[in-house]
Design a protein around this motif. Structure first.
Motif, short mmCIF file in Angstrom:
data_model
loop_
_atom_site.label_atom_id
_atom_site.label_comp_id
_atom_site.label_asym_id
_atom_site.label_seq_id
_atom_site.Cartn_x
_atom_site.Cartn_y
_atom_site.Cartn_z
N VAL A 135 12.56 4.50 -0.59
CA VAL A 135 11.62 3.53 -0.52
C VAL A 135 10.81 4.69 0.21
O VAL A 135 11.89 5.23 1.77
CB VAL A 135 11.72 2.10 -0.28
N THR A 137 7.27 5.48 3.53
CA THR A 137 5.94 4.24 4.20
C THR A 137 5.56 5.47 4.45
O THR A 137 4.92 6.00 5.46
CB THR A 137 5.72 2.87 4.57
N HIS A 148 -2.42 2.40 5.47
CA HIS A 148 -0.83 1.84 5.37
C HIS A 148 -1.00 2.45 3.64
O HIS A 148 -1.48 2.15 3.25
CB HIS A 148 -0.47 0.65 5.76
N PHE A 150 2.87 2.15 0.95
CA PHE A 150 4.05 1.82 0.33
C PHE A 150 4.45 2.59 -0.22
O PHE A 150 3.61 2.35 -2.02
CB PHE A 150 5.02 0.28 0.57
N SER A 151 6.16 2.80 -0.53
CA SER A 151 6.00 3.55 -1.28
C SER A 151 7.48 3.93 -2.25
O SER A 151 8.63 3.33 -1.28
CB SER A 151 6.16 5.09 -2.12
N THR A 152 7.69 3.96 -3.40
CA THR A 152 9.55 3.33 -3.89
C THR A 152 9.05 4.82 -5.44
O THR A 152 8.77 4.99 -5.96
CB THR A 152 9.81 2.09 -4.13
N GLN A 169 3.24 3.55 -5.97
CA GLN A 169 2.83 3.91 -4.93
C GLN A 169 1.75 2.94 -4.70
O GLN A 169 0.73 2.54 -5.42
CB GLN A 169 2.28 4.84 -4.28
#
Length: 299
Positions: A135, A137, A148, A150-152, A169
């Motif tokens: 994960v 950010t 901002h 967020f990714s995984t 993302q």
């Protein structure tokens, strides 16, 4: 123009790929000066240079163990990996899971924390949760509420030299006090090679809440270590079929190339970015410098 841009990028990649194929040792053939990875029958890999040879053996020079005599029958192959050996240390590419700001199919190491800072203005954190899941950010360093992300990423090893991953993302950009634009990117990735020499190909799609700036995305990345502490990186992105009003200026693709200066637990990236955008039907570009620093915290 997009089709032409795609063809040019693919053409450059294919030529570079052809020239970057592993150089194998063959008995009786002239050797190329440089540093090699010698793969032995017992699975051992030795990095060194040719010193001399006879009909039955080769003498190679390594930095770790000095000169070693190898029987020709014990050598399976020898891959050319760089220039001459130097007295300084040999640092690996410690961040193979990332090109510049696009991922590869490699995964961050399990239970390791990676920090990246670009232009001082943007910061990124990646965490290897398991061997197959990470994960991350990204945020604007001084004002995280303005940008901002967020990714995984989920990845797996297909063969000894290939990996596949799915990356998702999400990004929020505040255009003014009342308007927050939300966008996302999902793409599948395949990386072929090892940490120091590989090619990444990805395909995916962007999406947004209002349906603006949605398009297909093609990612092409190339990584090659050229000296014991320097890695060449090229990242190319092509956007296909944008759903946006034609009177707007929008990005059509991005080409970039530069170097990663490797150290034991950190590295510096420098590159030249060439964004290609459409302005009233005309294709234009404006070169931009790229600078970033990354460090690994953990094992």
């Amino acid at each position: 123009m997009k089709l032409l841009y795609l063809c040019v990028c693919l053409g450059i990649l294919l030529v570079t790929k052809a020239r970057a194929q592993d150089v194998y040792y063959e008995p009786g053939h002239a050797r190329i000066p440089g540093t090699y990875n010698f793969v032995l029958k017992n699975g051992t890999v030795l990095r060194g240079q040719f010193v001399r040879r006879d009909s039955a053996s080769y003498l190679i020079r390594t930095k770790k163990d000095g000169d070693q005599l190898l029987a020709i029958s014990d050598i399976i192959r020898a891959d050319l990996v760089g220039g001459t050996l130097r007295s300084g240390p040999d640092f690996p590419n410690g961040f193979p899971f990332r090109l510049y700001f696009m991922p590869t199919a490699y995964m961050p190491e399990k239970r390791s924390l990676y920090l990246q800072n670009s232009y001082v203005l943007f910061s990124r954190i990646d965490v290897g949760v398991t061997r197959h899941w990470s994960v991350g950010t990204t945020f604007q360093t001084l004002s995280p509420q303005n940008l901002h992300m967020f990714s995984t990423k989920f990845g797996t090893r297909l063969t000894a030299r290939s990996r596949a991953a799915l990356s998702v993302q999400y990004m929020g950009i505040r255009l003014n006090e009342r308007l927050l634009t939300r966008m996302g990117l999902a793409q599948g990735l395949v990386t072929v090679g090892d940490e120091e020499r590989n090619v990444t190909v990805g395909a995916g799609v962007t999406f947004s809440r209002q349906g603006l700036a949605s398009s297909g995305v093609v990612t092409i990345g190339y990584v090659r270590k050229i000296t014991p502490d320097l890695t060449f990186i090229s990242q190319n992105n092509i956007l296909i079929g944008e759903a946006i009003e034609p009177q707007y200026t929008y990005l059509s693709g991005l080409t970039s190339a530069g170097f990663r200066f490797n150290r034991r637990r950190h590295s510096f990236d420098t590159a030249l970015l060439l964004p290609v955008y459409n302005e009233k039907g005309l294709m234009r570009t404006s070169p931009l410098p790229y600078l970033s620093y990354q460090v690994r915290i953990g094992k």
